[in-house]
Write an enzyme that holds these catalytic residues in place. Structure first.
Site, PDB file in Angstrom:
ATOM      1  N   ARG A  93       0.853  -1.182   0.000  1.00 17.12           N
ATOM      2  CA  ARG A  93       0.000   0.000   0.000  1.00 17.12           C
ATOM      3  C   ARG A  93       0.891   1.234   0.000  1.00 17.12           C
ATOM      4  NH1 ARG A  93      -2.079   1.514   4.057  1.00 17.12           N
ATOM      5  NH2 ARG A  93      -1.280   0.003   5.553  1.00 17.12           N
ATOM      6  N   TYR A 232      -1.500  -3.788  -6.625  1.00 24.75           N
ATOM      7  CA  TYR A 232      -1.164  -4.493  -5.391  1.00 24.75           C
ATOM      8  C   TYR A 232      -2.192  -4.298  -4.277  1.00 24.75           C
ATOM      9  CZ  TYR A 232       1.874  -7.206  -2.460  1.00 24.75           C
ATOM     10  OH  TYR A 232       2.389  -8.221  -1.704  1.00 24.75           O
ATOM     11  N   GLY A 233      -2.649  -5.381  -3.726  1.00 20.06           N
ATOM     12  CA  GLY A 233      -3.409  -5.421  -2.469  1.00 20.06           C
ATOM     13  C   GLY A 233      -4.383  -4.281  -2.273  1.00 20.06           C
ATOM     14  N   GLY A 234      -4.205  -3.596  -1.148  1.00 16.12           N
ATOM     15  CA  GLY A 234      -5.110  -2.528  -0.751  1.00 16.12           C
ATOM     16  C   GLY A 234      -5.191  -1.376  -1.740  1.00 16.12           C
ATOM     17  N   LYS A 241      -9.534  -2.043   2.059  1.00 17.13           N
ATOM     18  CA  LYS A 241      -9.190  -0.864   2.867  1.00 17.13           C
ATOM     19  C   LYS A 241      -9.932   0.381   2.389  1.00 17.13           C
ATOM     20  CE  LYS A 241      -6.023  -3.165   5.238  1.00 17.13           C
ATOM     21  NZ  LYS A 241      -6.297  -3.606   6.621  1.00 17.13           N
ATOM     22  N   HIS A 261     -10.733  -1.510  12.045  1.00 15.70           N
ATOM     23  CA  HIS A 261      -9.616  -2.370  11.656  1.00 15.70           C
ATOM     24  C   HIS A 261      -9.425  -3.418  12.754  1.00 15.70           C
ATOM     25  CE1 HIS A 261      -5.124  -2.450  10.249  1.00 15.70           C
ATOM     26  NE2 HIS A 261      -5.836  -3.388   9.669  1.00 15.70           N
ATOM     27  N   SER A 283      -0.176  -2.902  12.425  1.00  7.26           N
ATOM     28  CA  SER A 283       0.509  -3.956  11.664  1.00  7.26           C
ATOM     29  C   SER A 283       1.678  -4.520  12.477  1.00  7.26           C
ATOM     30  CB  SER A 283       0.995  -3.402  10.328  1.00  7.26           C
ATOM     31  OG  SER A 283       1.944  -2.394  10.566  1.00  7.26           O
ATOM     32  N   CYS A 285       1.700  -6.979  14.619  1.00  2.00           N
ATOM     33  CA  CYS A 285       1.382  -7.435  15.969  1.00  2.00           C
ATOM     34  C   CYS A 285       0.788  -8.847  15.971  1.00  2.00           C
ATOM     35  CB  CYS A 285       0.409  -6.475  16.642  1.00  2.00           C
ATOM     36  SG  CYS A 285       1.140  -4.891  17.071  1.00  2.00           S
ATOM     37  N   ASN A 289      -2.648 -14.124  13.467  1.00  4.29           N
ATOM     38  CA  ASN A 289      -2.306 -15.209  14.395  1.00  4.29           C
ATOM     39  C   ASN A 289      -3.301 -15.273  15.554  1.00  4.29           C
ATOM     40  OD1 ASN A 289      -0.103 -15.592  12.739  1.00  4.29           O
ATOM     41  ND2 ASN A 289       1.363 -14.586  14.109  1.00  4.29           N
ATOM     42  N   ASP A 308      -9.326  -9.031   9.901  1.00  3.89           N
ATOM     43  CA  ASP A 308      -8.823  -7.695   9.553  1.00  3.89           C
ATOM     44  C   ASP A 308      -9.827  -6.560   9.772  1.00  3.89           C
ATOM     45  OD1 ASP A 308      -6.659  -6.106   8.582  1.00  3.89           O
ATOM     46  OD2 ASP A 308      -7.657  -5.939   6.643  1.00  3.89           O
ATOM     47  N   ASN A 398       6.544  -8.078   2.447  1.00  5.20           N
ATOM     48  CA  ASN A 398       5.087  -7.847   2.377  1.00  5.20           C
ATOM     49  C   ASN A 398       4.410  -8.832   1.416  1.00  5.20           C
ATOM     50  OD1 ASN A 398       2.680  -6.393   3.101  1.00  5.20           O
ATOM     51  ND2 ASN A 398       2.825  -5.224   1.186  1.00  5.20           N
ATOM     52  N   ARG A 400       2.196 -12.027   0.196  1.00  4.19           N
ATOM     53  CA  ARG A 400       0.841 -12.290   0.679  1.00  4.19           C
ATOM     54  C   ARG A 400       0.277 -13.620   0.213  1.00  4.19           C
ATOM     55  NH1 ARG A 400      -1.560  -8.061   3.938  1.00  4.19           N
ATOM     56  NH2 ARG A 400       0.072  -6.495   3.952  1.00  4.19           N
ATOM     57  N   PHE A 527       1.491 -16.122  21.502  1.00  3.75           N
ATOM     58  CA  PHE A 527       0.858 -17.163  20.683  1.00  3.75           C
ATOM     59  C   PHE A 527      -0.225 -17.900  21.482  1.00  3.75           C
ATOM     60  CE2 PHE A 527       5.019 -16.094  18.984  1.00  3.75           C
ATOM     61  CZ  PHE A 527       4.681 -15.747  17.680  1.00  3.75           C
ATOM     62  N   ASN A 530      -1.539 -16.734  24.758  1.00  6.56           N
ATOM     63  CA  ASN A 530      -2.400 -15.540  24.853  1.00  6.56           C
ATOM     64  C   ASN A 530      -3.829 -15.916  25.263  1.00  6.56           C
ATOM     65  OD1 ASN A 530      -0.252 -13.922  24.111  1.00  6.56           O
ATOM     66  ND2 ASN A 530      -0.807 -13.899  21.935  1.00  6.56           N
TER      67      ASN A 530
HETATM   68  O1  TSX Z   1       1.684 -13.069  16.372  1.00  7.89           O
HETATM   69  C1  TSX Z   1       2.309 -12.967  17.412  1.00  7.89           C
HETATM   70  N1  TSX Z   1       1.644 -13.075  18.616  1.00  7.89           N
HETATM   71  C2  TSX Z   1       0.171 -13.206  18.642  1.00  7.89           C
HETATM   72  C3  TSX Z   1      -0.235 -14.584  18.538  1.00  7.89           C
HETATM   73  C4  TSX Z   1      -1.488 -14.964  18.702  1.00  7.89           C
HETATM   74  N2  TSX Z   1       3.674 -12.755  17.365  1.00  7.89           N
HETATM   75  C5  TSX Z   1       4.365 -12.562  16.096  1.00  7.89           C
HETATM   76  C6  TSX Z   1       4.367 -11.074  15.794  1.00  7.89           C
HETATM   77  C7  TSX Z   1       4.823 -10.758  14.431  1.00  7.89           C
HETATM   78  C8  TSX Z   1       3.696 -10.695  13.439  1.00  7.89           C
HETATM   79  C9  TSX Z   1       4.363 -12.680  18.544  1.00  7.89           C
HETATM   80  N3  TSX Z   1       5.668 -12.475  18.775  1.00  7.89           N
HETATM   81  C10 TSX Z   1       3.712 -12.819  19.766  1.00  7.89           C
HETATM   82  C11 TSX Z   1       2.320 -13.043  19.806  1.00  7.89           C
HETATM   83  O2  TSX Z   1       1.739 -13.185  20.891  1.00  7.89           O
HETATM   84  N4  TSX Z   1       4.646 -12.674  20.747  1.00  7.89           N
HETATM   85  C12 TSX Z   1       5.824 -12.467  20.124  1.00  7.89           C
HETATM   86  C13 TSX Z   1       7.114 -12.234  20.802  1.00  7.89           C
HETATM   87  C14 TSX Z   1       7.770 -13.565  21.048  1.00  7.89           C
HETATM   88  C15 TSX Z   1       8.537 -14.143  20.057  1.00  7.89           C
HETATM   89  C16 TSX Z   1       9.147 -15.366  20.287  1.00  7.89           C
HETATM   90  C17 TSX Z   1       8.989 -16.003  21.509  1.00  7.89           C
HETATM   91  C18 TSX Z   1       8.214 -15.410  22.495  1.00  7.89           C
HETATM   92  C19 TSX Z   1       7.606 -14.197  22.260  1.00  7.89           C
HETATM   93  N5  TSX Z   1       9.665 -17.224  21.714  1.00  7.89           N
HETATM   94  C20 TSX Z   1       9.753 -17.970  22.864  1.00  7.89           C
HETATM   95  O3  TSX Z   1       9.248 -17.595  23.887  1.00  7.89           O
HETATM   96  C21 TSX Z   1      10.472 -19.222  22.776  1.00  7.89           C
HETATM   97 MN    MN Z   2      -5.083  -4.712   8.140  1.00  9.43          MN
END
Ligand code: TSX
Ligand code: MN
Length: 619
Positions: A93, A232-234, A241, A261, A283, A285, A289, A308, A398, A400, A527, A530
């Site tokens: 974008r 491209y994309g957006g 968007k 968003h 973006s 974060c 995931n 999104d 970037n 996709r 991950f 959470n």
């Molecule tokens: O997506 C992520 N999340 C949300 C998951 C549901 N990421 C990747 C961000 C880039 C797009 C994360 N990165 C998250 C997270 O909760 N936390 C982190 C930071 C992190 C990275 C590696 C480890 C721990 C935390 N590794 C170990 O603890 C071994």
């Molecule tokens: Mn977005």
């Protein structure tokens, strides 16, 4: 081997009509007149009314392979999937080329580029004159949200890019059903897209036509979108968007709802009770995931509704309801792996268009982070031979995947509920090494709006600015709000007043998965873990989880967070929730400076929230 040997595995070709109609079966006069006018201006060689059928998609994919835009991946490894390599300057974008052309500059606000609408319209008209020569103009009617849903909105995009048609086919409900809604009288947003690369008679096309001059332009008052020069994309899938956020945010302001968003998830507790959460993150974060989370705690389930965009409104029953207006995922590939997002990896088994990822020797895809050791030989996103010693990324950062949400194994059965799902809580996140605890509950709606308005992220990639620099991204909407952000804050406050008069106001939380300890390492495993934070949130809703007041809001009591099976020591847990008053006072000053950029459009209530925070920090 021909493409026809590999029909879409999820949708047999026999279901499609015998041949794609070249004129619509329904005839909304306004759309037909608009298309005729555009054809006069842009001079396409042909016009194709998209019906959204499987056969149409199939024929377009064949055309794209013949043109060299797409390469079919190995059908044994990645059934009915394709790889596109974009022009190397058309990879993201373009915020610097994105404009909000409101009549008055102040209505675009300090966070948007503005241009005088009459002048911009004249400039675009000049650019579009003859811009589709030698190409087909595709007319794509689409619905954002399930067709016929009271929360859905209609649009029609014309484009001269069959790649954009295929992408829009995955990302929206595109085709005849949407045109029928328009014929029945539904309002629709017109969106004009051209790659700006007319072909002279006999001129050979390139794999990724585009133009060095690029524009993504919105006229909020008349609800129109123009995009020139990028595929491209957006920049080009205007339903996403440009419509579902920038134009829809203006419609939402005027009609009393919210276009955000945000991802949408359904969380089911071991008790069987289900909750719906909406979450806004800037973006990088890991929004996709979180949308597809596999909880690490037994008995808990997270299902996906969207990754999104969310449209929220107060339903007829007085409750806050939300839909995902999209029909697919346009996700960032790098970093997606069986470890970070196994659900996404499963979603991408086939029927997927990849853009700017690397190709393996056996005709599959690869990107940085997919596996811990890269393959010894790849073809990189530019089409060059690549080895781990090449010194450049194999996939564009970037790059996709574009895939239908129906393929997602964690998709909730209710994801297309036309009434939307009832939202129990709203989450605001950011990427912060310091200051922001793992989770905080807002004191009330207005405090929640303050948390949304002050979302910030530290930059991760040098290309986006200085690494580590704190950037405010209010409500993760900085590039996507179609009007003055101060007015947007006021709209959120007003929405809360209307919610308070209805049955129930959702709780608001702030999260930060990215806090670092004194040693520079991440304090929280993130991950699947959470889900522990999600558990605390829904137990707060039920009134069963402990919380203590703090200057930033309510935080879990010592035994409030479920840490069963997690190896995290007491002191690091303390660091996760620490509130350094001196550092937070400095942050309050930064927020004051940020709020001041909105001048007299800044609602007094948020200045008051900042004052209340300062008082709590002084105590
Ligand atoms: O997506 C992520 N999340 C949300 C998951 C549901 N990421 C990747 C961000 C880039 C797009 C994360 N990165 C998250 C997270 O909760 N936390 C982190 C930071 C992190 C990275 C590696 C480890 C721990 C935390 N590794 C170990 O603890 C071994
Ligand atoms: Mn977005």
């Amino acid at each position: 081997m021909t493409l026809l040997d590999h029909p879409r595995a999820d949708s047999p070709l026999e279901d499609a009509p015998a041949s794609a109609p070249d004129a619509p079966t329904v005839h909304p006069a306004a759309v037909i007149d608009w298309v005729a006018e555009l054809a006069e201006l842009m001079q396409p060689a042909d016009i194709h009314w998209c019906d959204g059928s499987t056969r149409e998609r199939h024929e377009l994919l064949q055309l794209l392979v013949a043109n060299g835009t797409l390469e079919q991946l190995n059908p044994e490894l990645r059934p009915y999937s394709f790889l596109a390599r974009s022009h190397e300057a058309d990879v993201a974008r373009l915020e610097s080329r994105t404009f909000i052309c409101s009549a008055e500059k102040i209505d675009a606000g300090p966070t948007n580029n503005w241009a005088e609408p009459t002048r911009m319209r004249a400039e675009l008209t000049d650019l579009m004159r003859g811009s589709m020569r030698g190409r087909t103009m595709y007319v794509m009617p689409f619905s954002m949200g399930p067709v016929g849903s009271p929360m859905a909105k209609l649009g029609v995009q014309v484009t001269d890019s069959p790649y954009v048609v295929v992408s829009t086919g995955s990302m929206t409900r595109m085709g005849t059903a949407a045109l029928e809604e328009i014929a029945a009288g539904a309002e629709w947003v017109p969106a004009i897209h051209t790659v700006g690369a007319p072909l002279a008679p006999g001129e050979k096309d390139v794999a990724w036509p585009c133009n060095d001059t690029k524009y993504i332009v919105h006229f909020p008052e008349t609800r129109e979108i123009f995009s020139y020069g990028s595929a491209y994309g957006g920049n080009a899938i205007l339903a996403k968007k440009a419509f579902a956020l920038r134009i829809a945010s203006v419609q939402a302001r005027d009609e009393g709802w919210l276009a955000e968003h945000m991802l949408l998830i359904k969380v089911t507790a071991p008790t069987g009770r289900a909750y719906h959460l909406a979450a806004a993150f800037p973006s990088a974060c890991g929004k996709t995931n979180l949308a597809m989370l596999s909880p690490s705690i037994p008995g808990w389930k997270v299902e996906t509704i969207g990754d999104d965009i969310a449209w929220l409104r107060i339903g007829a029953d007085g409750r806050l309801r939300a839909i995902n207006p999209e029909a697919g995922f346009f996700g960032v590939a790098p970093g997606t792996s069986a470890k970070t997002n196994p659900t996404a990896m499963d979603t991408l088994w086939g029927n997927t268009v990849f853009t700017n990822v690397a190709r393996t020797e056996d005709g599959d895809v690869w990107w940085e982070g997919m596996t811990s050791t890269p393959p010894a030989h790849l073809t990189d996103w530019r089409g060059n031979a690549w080895t781990p010693d090449s010194g450049v990324p194999a996939a564009h950062p970037n790059s996709r995947f574009t895939v239908s949400a129906r393929q997602c194994p964690s998709i909730a059965s209710t994801w297309e509920d036309p009434e939307g799902v009832v939202i129990d809580a709203i989450i605001f996140g950011g990427r912060r090494a310091t200051n922001v605890p793992l989770v905080v509950e807002a004191r009330d709606w207005d405090h929640g709006v303050f948390l949304g308005a002050t979302i910030a992220s530290e930059q991760t990639a040098a290309a986006e600015g200085t690494v580590g620099e704190l950037r405010r991204d209010p409500f993760a909407m900085l590039p996507f709000c179609g009007y003055n952000m101060g007015d947007y804050f006021a709209h959120w406050l007003d929405f809360g007043r209307r919610l308070r008069r209805s049955a129930r106001v959702p709780r608001v939380f702030q999260v930060n998965w990215f806090r670092k300890g004194a040693d520079g390492s991440f304090l929280w495993p993130g991950f699947g873990d959470n889900a522990r934070v999600l558990q605390w949130m829904v137990e707060r809703l039920d009134g069963t989880a402990g919380a203590v007041d703090s200057p930033l809001g309510s935080i879990p009591t010592a035994d409030g967070l479920n840490l069963d099976g997690l190896d995290i020591d007491e002191s690091r847990l303390g660091e996760l929730f620490a509130q350094d008053r001196e550092a937070l006072r400095v942050e309050a000053d930064d927020i004051e400076t940020f709020f001041a950029t909105f001048g007299d459009r800044m609602p007094a209530e948020l200045d008051r929230q900042l004052e209340l925070l300062r008082r709590r920090l002084a105590d």
